[in-house]
Design an enzyme around this catalytic site. Structure first.
Site, PDB file in Angstrom:
ATOM      1  N   LYS A 176       0.800  -1.150   0.053  1.00  0.00           N
ATOM      2  CA  LYS A 176      -0.035  -0.045   0.067  1.00  0.00           C
ATOM      3  C   LYS A 176       0.893   1.243   0.010  1.00  0.00           C
ATOM      4  O   LYS A 176       1.848   1.419   0.824  1.00  0.00           O
ATOM      5  CB  LYS A 176      -0.715  -0.020   1.128  1.00  0.00           C
ATOM      6  CG  LYS A 176      -2.062  -1.253   1.197  1.00  0.00           C
ATOM      7  CD  LYS A 176      -2.794  -1.125   2.345  1.00  0.00           C
ATOM      8  CE  LYS A 176      -2.071  -1.541   3.651  1.00  0.00           C
ATOM      9  NZ  LYS A 176      -3.029  -1.645   4.728  1.00  0.00           N
ATOM     10  N   THR A 208      -8.863   8.800   9.180  1.00  0.00           N
ATOM     11  CA  THR A 208      -8.401   7.596   8.420  1.00  0.00           C
ATOM     12  C   THR A 208      -7.985   6.499   9.417  1.00  0.00           C
ATOM     13  O   THR A 208      -7.368   5.519   8.876  1.00  0.00           O
ATOM     14  CB  THR A 208      -6.822   8.012   7.742  1.00  0.00           C
ATOM     15  OG1 THR A 208      -6.009   8.573   8.508  1.00  0.00           O
ATOM     16  CG2 THR A 208      -7.066   9.037   6.722  1.00  0.00           C
ATOM     17  N   GLY A 210      -8.097   3.162  11.091  1.00  0.00           N
ATOM     18  CA  GLY A 210      -8.536   1.790  10.686  1.00  0.00           C
ATOM     19  C   GLY A 210      -8.630   1.505   9.082  1.00  0.00           C
ATOM     20  O   GLY A 210      -9.329   0.435   8.877  1.00  0.00           O
ATOM     21  N   THR A 211      -8.050   2.364   8.424  1.00  0.00           N
ATOM     22  CA  THR A 211      -8.016   2.203   6.960  1.00  0.00           C
ATOM     23  C   THR A 211      -7.594   0.892   6.540  1.00  0.00           C
ATOM     24  O   THR A 211      -8.067   0.145   5.566  1.00  0.00           O
ATOM     25  CB  THR A 211      -7.454   3.211   6.195  1.00  0.00           C
ATOM     26  OG1 THR A 211      -5.906   3.278   6.740  1.00  0.00           O
ATOM     27  CG2 THR A 211      -7.891   4.601   6.135  1.00  0.00           C
ATOM     28  N   GLY A 212      -6.321   0.472   7.026  1.00  0.00           N
ATOM     29  CA  GLY A 212      -5.780  -0.811   6.812  1.00  0.00           C
ATOM     30  C   GLY A 212      -6.852  -1.858   7.153  1.00  0.00           C
ATOM     31  O   GLY A 212      -6.834  -2.964   6.305  1.00  0.00           O
ATOM     32  N   CYS A 213      -7.304  -1.833   8.418  1.00  0.00           N
ATOM     33  CA  CYS A 213      -8.283  -2.876   8.798  1.00  0.00           C
ATOM     34  C   CYS A 213      -9.486  -3.113   8.067  1.00  0.00           C
ATOM     35  O   CYS A 213      -9.729  -4.290   7.533  1.00  0.00           O
ATOM     36  CB  CYS A 213      -8.830  -2.602  10.386  1.00  0.00           C
ATOM     37  SG  CYS A 213      -7.556  -2.633  11.692  1.00  0.00           S
TER      38      CYS A 213
END
Length: 264
Positions: A176, A208, A210-213
């Protein structure tokens, strides 16, 4: 037998609801997938930061996974915050035992505010025991640097980092690119032979958390529904872009994304 797609998340609990188990289950639901969970740790946090991290006993994590999978099963699963080496080894053992082939590994290491969510000594366990079981691993660039020992500052660095992580055993690596500068964000999917790039415009916002989760949960949901990997990545990418663009402006710090975002 039910034909509803099922997805499992193995991760930490976020009391603020923006990341972790809560974000995963909300995302599964929004994308039409029945979600189950195994909680690895409880965190006390809000949009301003993490105040406490309380890992569960390893046997509690193992039993949650076993009881869900022996009855409900999972068409795909993801891991998030695993915290320590013992939990990582236990999760890997259950993934092998239940032959979870569609496994998304989100190598969660540090919270948005800087709190550590993976002990330093657990990184080697992640590389040794879990990455070889992953259909796809989804590191951001700081996580990729921890996994590889490399400095990643350019798209060329991203490609080299993806190759290094693929060599650890993951079948696919999704790098990412959000931590690189620029108005455009480019993510790179590597299958061991070729790169596939997904680009979108950067959205200027502090919301932003928790974007990865949320992205990895969307990817897991699409894989659970039987979509091919590239299509699943594209749909998950559209979901997280929309979730960031329509974030509900919650809290005084890094607020959550919009888990009821629509991509159709």
């Amino acid at each position: 037998m039910s034909t509803v797609a099922k997805a499992m998340t193995i991760a930490g609990s976020d009391s603020g609801g923006g990341a972790g188990i809560q974000a995963d289950l909300k995302t599964f639901h929004q994308l039409g997938v029945y979600g189950t969970s195994a909680i690895t740790a409880v965190t006390a946090q809000n949009t301003l930061g993490v105040a406490g991290v309380y890992p569960l006993p390893t046997e509690a994590v193992t039993q949650q996974i076993r009881e869900v999978l022996r009855d409900i099963g999972a068409d795909a699963a993801k891991t998030g915050m695993l915290f320590d080496a013992a939990i990582i080894r236990a999760v890997a053992e259950e993934v092998r035992a239940f032959r979870l082939e569609k496994l998304v590994v989100d190598p969660v290491m540090v919270a948005k505010g800087g709190a550590k969510l993976l002990l330093d000594e657990a990184i080697e366990a992640l590389k040794t025991h879990l990455l070889p079981l992953a259909e796809v691993v989804t590191p951001n660039l700081p996580e990729a640097e921890c996994l590889t020992g490399m400095t990643i500052r350019t798209p060329a660095d991203m490609r080299e980092g993806a190759k290094a992580i693929h060599a650890l055993g993951a079948r696919h690596v999704l790098m990412k690119g959000g931590h690189l500068d620029g108005d455009e964000i480019v993510d790179m999917l590597y299958d061991g032979q070729a790169f596939y790039e997904i680009a979108h415009s950067r959205i200027q916002t502090r919301h932003t958390h928790g974007t990865g989760c949320t992205f990895s949960a969307a990817l897991t949901a699409e894989l659970a529904k039987g979509r091919p990997l590239v299509e699943a990545v594209e749909r998950a990418n559209r979901f997280i872009v929309q979730a960031i663009a329509t974030a509900p402006q919650i809290g005084g710090g890094h607020g959550p994304t919009n888990h009821w975002a629509a991509i159709e």
